[in-house]
Design a protein around this motif. Sequence first.
Motif, PDB file in Angstrom:
ATOM      1  N   ARG A 176       0.840  -1.202   0.000  1.00  0.00           N
ATOM      2  CA  ARG A 176       0.000   0.000   0.000  1.00  0.00           C
ATOM      3  C   ARG A 176       0.878   1.256   0.000  1.00  0.00           C
ATOM      4  O   ARG A 176       0.570   2.222  -0.679  1.00  0.00           O
ATOM      5  CB  ARG A 176      -0.893  -0.002   1.245  1.00  0.00           C
ATOM      6  CG  ARG A 176      -1.947   1.082   1.212  1.00  0.00           C
ATOM      7  CD  ARG A 176      -2.908   0.912   2.362  1.00  0.00           C
ATOM      8  NE  ARG A 176      -3.006   2.106   3.180  1.00  0.00           N
ATOM      9  CZ  ARG A 176      -3.480   2.132   4.413  1.00  0.00           C
ATOM     10  NH1 ARG A 176      -3.898   1.012   4.985  1.00  0.00           N
ATOM     11  NH2 ARG A 176      -3.553   3.271   5.064  1.00  0.00           N
ATOM     12  N   PHE A 177       2.000   1.212   0.739  1.00  0.00           N
ATOM     13  CA  PHE A 177       2.881   2.388   0.776  1.00  0.00           C
ATOM     14  C   PHE A 177       4.016   2.289  -0.240  1.00  0.00           C
ATOM     15  O   PHE A 177       4.963   3.053  -0.184  1.00  0.00           O
ATOM     16  CB  PHE A 177       3.458   2.561   2.193  1.00  0.00           C
ATOM     17  CG  PHE A 177       2.463   3.141   3.165  1.00  0.00           C
ATOM     18  CD1 PHE A 177       2.398   4.525   3.367  1.00  0.00           C
ATOM     19  CD2 PHE A 177       1.571   2.333   3.851  1.00  0.00           C
ATOM     20  CE1 PHE A 177       1.469   5.051   4.258  1.00  0.00           C
ATOM     21  CE2 PHE A 177       0.635   2.865   4.727  1.00  0.00           C
ATOM     22  CZ  PHE A 177       0.581   4.223   4.941  1.00  0.00           C
ATOM     23  N   LYS A 178       3.895   1.324  -1.124  1.00  0.00           N
ATOM     24  CA  LYS A 178       4.887   1.101  -2.192  1.00  0.00           C
ATOM     25  C   LYS A 178       6.305   0.985  -1.621  1.00  0.00           C
ATOM     26  O   LYS A 178       7.245   1.620  -2.100  1.00  0.00           O
ATOM     27  CB  LYS A 178       4.835   2.253  -3.217  1.00  0.00           C
ATOM     28  CG  LYS A 178       3.468   2.430  -3.826  1.00  0.00           C
ATOM     29  CD  LYS A 178       3.489   3.192  -5.108  1.00  0.00           C
ATOM     30  CE  LYS A 178       2.135   3.144  -5.789  1.00  0.00           C
ATOM     31  NZ  LYS A 178       0.980   3.377  -4.893  1.00  0.00           N
ATOM     32  N   MET A 179       6.432   0.169  -0.616  1.00  0.00           N
ATOM     33  CA  MET A 179       7.725   0.024   0.067  1.00  0.00           C
ATOM     34  C   MET A 179       8.225  -1.422   0.012  1.00  0.00           C
ATOM     35  O   MET A 179       9.139  -1.791   0.761  1.00  0.00           O
ATOM     36  CB  MET A 179       7.574   0.424   1.547  1.00  0.00           C
ATOM     37  CG  MET A 179       7.198   1.853   1.786  1.00  0.00           C
ATOM     38  SD  MET A 179       8.625   2.875   2.045  1.00  0.00           S
ATOM     39  CE  MET A 179       9.160   2.265   3.625  1.00  0.00           C
ATOM     40  N   GLU A 180       7.619  -2.253  -0.857  1.00  0.00           N
ATOM     41  CA  GLU A 180       7.938  -3.692  -0.861  1.00  0.00           C
ATOM     42  C   GLU A 180       9.439  -3.960  -0.874  1.00  0.00           C
ATOM     43  O   GLU A 180       9.929  -4.883  -0.216  1.00  0.00           O
ATOM     44  CB  GLU A 180       7.337  -4.401  -2.082  1.00  0.00           C
ATOM     45  CG  GLU A 180       5.829  -4.402  -2.124  1.00  0.00           C
ATOM     46  CD  GLU A 180       5.287  -3.312  -3.030  1.00  0.00           C
ATOM     47  OE1 GLU A 180       5.901  -2.215  -3.063  1.00  0.00           O
ATOM     48  OE2 GLU A 180       4.272  -3.556  -3.687  1.00  0.00           O
ATOM     49  N   LEU A 217      11.781  -2.526   0.434  1.00  0.00           N
ATOM     50  CA  LEU A 217      12.545  -2.227   1.653  1.00  0.00           C
ATOM     51  C   LEU A 217      12.219  -3.158   2.818  1.00  0.00           C
ATOM     52  O   LEU A 217      12.874  -3.123   3.855  1.00  0.00           O
ATOM     53  CB  LEU A 217      12.268  -0.783   2.090  1.00  0.00           C
ATOM     54  CG  LEU A 217      12.648   0.265   1.053  1.00  0.00           C
ATOM     55  CD1 LEU A 217      12.283   1.653   1.553  1.00  0.00           C
ATOM     56  CD2 LEU A 217      14.122   0.198   0.730  1.00  0.00           C
ATOM     57  N   ALA A 218      11.205  -4.024   2.596  1.00  0.00           N
ATOM     58  CA  ALA A 218      10.707  -4.830   3.717  1.00  0.00           C
ATOM     59  C   ALA A 218      11.800  -5.631   4.406  1.00  0.00           C
ATOM     60  O   ALA A 218      11.817  -5.745   5.633  1.00  0.00           O
ATOM     61  CB  ALA A 218       9.597  -5.766   3.234  1.00  0.00           C
ATOM     62  N   SER A 219      12.723  -6.181   3.633  1.00  0.00           N
ATOM     63  CA  SER A 219      13.702  -7.079   4.253  1.00  0.00           C
ATOM     64  C   SER A 219      14.953  -6.346   4.724  1.00  0.00           C
ATOM     65  O   SER A 219      15.880  -6.961   5.228  1.00  0.00           O
ATOM     66  CB  SER A 219      14.080  -8.175   3.260  1.00  0.00           C
ATOM     67  OG  SER A 219      14.632  -7.559   2.123  1.00  0.00           O
ATOM     68  N   LYS A 220      14.947  -5.003   4.518  1.00  0.00           N
ATOM     69  CA  LYS A 220      16.138  -4.258   4.967  1.00  0.00           C
ATOM     70  C   LYS A 220      16.069  -3.982   6.459  1.00  0.00           C
ATOM     71  O   LYS A 220      14.992  -3.852   7.039  1.00  0.00           O
ATOM     72  CB  LYS A 220      16.212  -2.915   4.219  1.00  0.00           C
ATOM     73  CG  LYS A 220      16.626  -3.084   2.771  1.00  0.00           C
ATOM     74  CD  LYS A 220      17.331  -1.848   2.276  1.00  0.00           C
ATOM     75  CE  LYS A 220      18.011  -2.151   0.961  1.00  0.00           C
ATOM     76  NZ  LYS A 220      18.257  -0.983   0.154  1.00  0.00           N
ATOM     77  N   LYS A 221      17.274  -3.866   7.062  1.00  0.00           N
ATOM     78  CA  LYS A 221      17.320  -3.483   8.467  1.00  0.00           C
ATOM     79  C   LYS A 221      16.828  -2.044   8.591  1.00  0.00           C
ATOM     80  O   LYS A 221      17.181  -1.181   7.771  1.00  0.00           O
ATOM     81  CB  LYS A 221      18.769  -3.551   8.984  1.00  0.00           C
ATOM     82  CG  LYS A 221      19.257  -4.970   9.154  1.00  0.00           C
ATOM     83  CD  LYS A 221      19.100  -5.432  10.602  1.00  0.00           C
ATOM     84  CE  LYS A 221      19.047  -6.938  10.724  1.00  0.00           C
ATOM     85  NZ  LYS A 221      20.328  -7.583  10.442  1.00  0.00           N
ATOM     86  N   ALA A 222      16.024  -1.773   9.616  1.00  0.00           N
ATOM     87  CA  ALA A 222      15.452  -0.427   9.764  1.00  0.00           C
ATOM     88  C   ALA A 222      16.547   0.638   9.862  1.00  0.00           C
ATOM     89  O   ALA A 222      16.381   1.762   9.384  1.00  0.00           O
ATOM     90  CB  ALA A 222      14.564  -0.383  10.996  1.00  0.00           C
TER      91      ALA A 222
END
Length: 691
Positions: free
Chosen positions: A128-132, A134-139
């Motif tokens: 929804r936030f078009k962030m797919e 980045l999901a697996s990246k460390k915050a």
Amino acid sequence: MFIAKDIGKKYVSAAGEKWALRHVGFVLPDRGLVAIRGESGSGKSTLLNILASLERPSEGSVFFNGIDLGRMGERNSADLRNERFGFLFQHFNLLEGQTALYNVMLPLLIRGAKSGEAKKKANALFSRFKMEALASKKAGVLSGGEKQRVALMRSLIGEPLALFADEPTGALDKKNESLVMEALSKIGGSRLVVLVSHNERLIARYGDRVLTLADGCLKADTGSAFLAKTPQASPKAKRSHSGRWKKALLKADFGKNAGKNLLSFVSETIGFTSVLLSLSFVYGSQNSLKKEKRKSLLYYQCSLSEKYAYAIPGSPLKLTKSERPDREKANDIFAEMPSVSIENDYSFFLPSYSSFCVDGETHDPVSINPVFDITLDELGREMVVAGRPSPSNDFSTCVVNEELANLFSFSIVGRTITLAHEVSLAAYGANEDLTFAYSFRVAGVVKEFSFLNAPRIYYSYPAARSFFRRFPLPEISEASGRELSVDDLVDEALGDEAYARYSFLCFAHSDADADGLRRVQDRLEADGSSCQIANAVYEVEKGFSSLRSAIDDSMIPFLVIEGLAVIFIIGAIAYSTVIMSRKESAILRSLGAHSSEVASIYDSECLFVSLSASVFALAFFPVLERIINPFLEAKTGMENLLSLSCGVVFGIPFLVVFALVFLAVALTFLGVWFPLLAAKRLPIAESLRDE
Ligand code: ADP
Ligand code: MG
């Protein structure tokens, strides 16, 4: 949705009291974007934190859907935050070591949701936030804007009723600012968003309603833009406390705290090792004393006598007389030890204490004792340090102990020792005394347990017995008018008791029987029997064992201090863990984790470290014993002074190992108790503030 009634918040610090809020009251609807504006320090964050139940007001009350937040227990308000509230902070407050995905999933995981389900919901938000991507990246590696979007997803995943945002765009560029504000504004269409900001432009553009704070007081309120719906209590989500979510955090913490954990491991290992050292000394010294006392030839010998007391008429005094008991009585006493030899005491012909001559030179008196067998085949073979005791018992050789051998600068082996002894025959009716002189060749030197020993000469009792049996006594024979042998004197007690010997000599022929002599002695003593057993080693040992128990007792303070040291080491480590994890712990609690759940993460970490330290200390200890014991033996002459029994104790295998692991766990719990108690008390809001 919220009713704030005359709330006030007072901070007490070193600088004195400070009212951050005073007499603030309002009602908030269940949707819309409510902005709180005011200068820095005017109390905006404080107000937001109180609404969000991160802090409690010092005065007044806040009601959420009719529930008084100030009266909620710690756990309930954690659950409330988890299920009903979402949070956005200026500096995001993400767990930087975890993936963006895990951060977003966390509120659901804390709630007890299945990881698959949480992942599905989180992934939906990422698309929804078009962030797919980045999901697996460390915050931690994301940009500020990305972080805030991750934080936004995290605040939304639990479908909260209210979202609290404290300067959420303060650290963002224009583009990200409007991205976040647009999202918040949209959320405000169906939920309550409380936004703290000092950005007038944003407030004017997005705020449905504006509260203005100045110096802790509510200066202006633009009023509700929405009509509040009747508060409806939404069903409480069921929390299951699976705790699986903690695993990832625990793992990350281990990585993060690797250096600290390694140091703790080493210091705890040292602490546990010192406890083990004390214990193994208590245990080992007891055992080696047990073994060492057998290294005395006297240990295998005792005398058995019977005492009679005669009252003297008209006197408070009593006469006591020692006699040899009946043979039958003696047999009864040693009935359970048939291998013990009960012998008539012929040793009176040889002195038990006398000066002696070597090479024509007279030396101070020493002890002279019979042993059953100076070939030392059975018992004392390993005690022989020089010479070779005769293969058969003969009365012309003797063995001496090291203490005696050490009186000479030359080797005593092979030399001749001459003893001269006057046997008074007055009691036997003879006028003259008999001088009995005898010479022995030293056949060997034995090393005895040195604590117990004085210089001694040992001769073979059976050899002496057969020698004396063939030894007629002309003086007494003359006096009594009969041809008498020693046997006659000893066994037949010629005429009257005058010739009877005082005691039997008893010899044990095994370690077990030697120990048995002591049991018999104790039993006779306990029974108040007229018979008694005397054993030289036992007498010394009695004194020695009180010294031993004194040593054992004085190890107690050592153990206590060492235990305390371990507790405080663990405590210091736990405390530093808590302090280092302050922020993380506050983040987790703001997301609704119970303080006990958060504490258990650090608990497990400390427990794991100290358990591995204790297991390592245990595993390494035998090596340490092998290194230290030879040193101690060289100094004290006692073998295996340190020895920790890892075998069967009290019939339970590995009892010591289990006890020590249990001790480690107990000490750990004691050690982490107070720091974690302190952790629970750490105010969440304070740790979360964006200074
Ligand atoms: P704002 O968010 O509007 O900048 P805050 O609500 O953070 O203001 O703080 C309001 C006042 O309370 C400030 O003067 C601040 O210094 C004080 N304050 C906040 N937290 C504490 C605290 N834990 N101890 C003492 N004073 C505090
Ligand atoms: Mg603030």
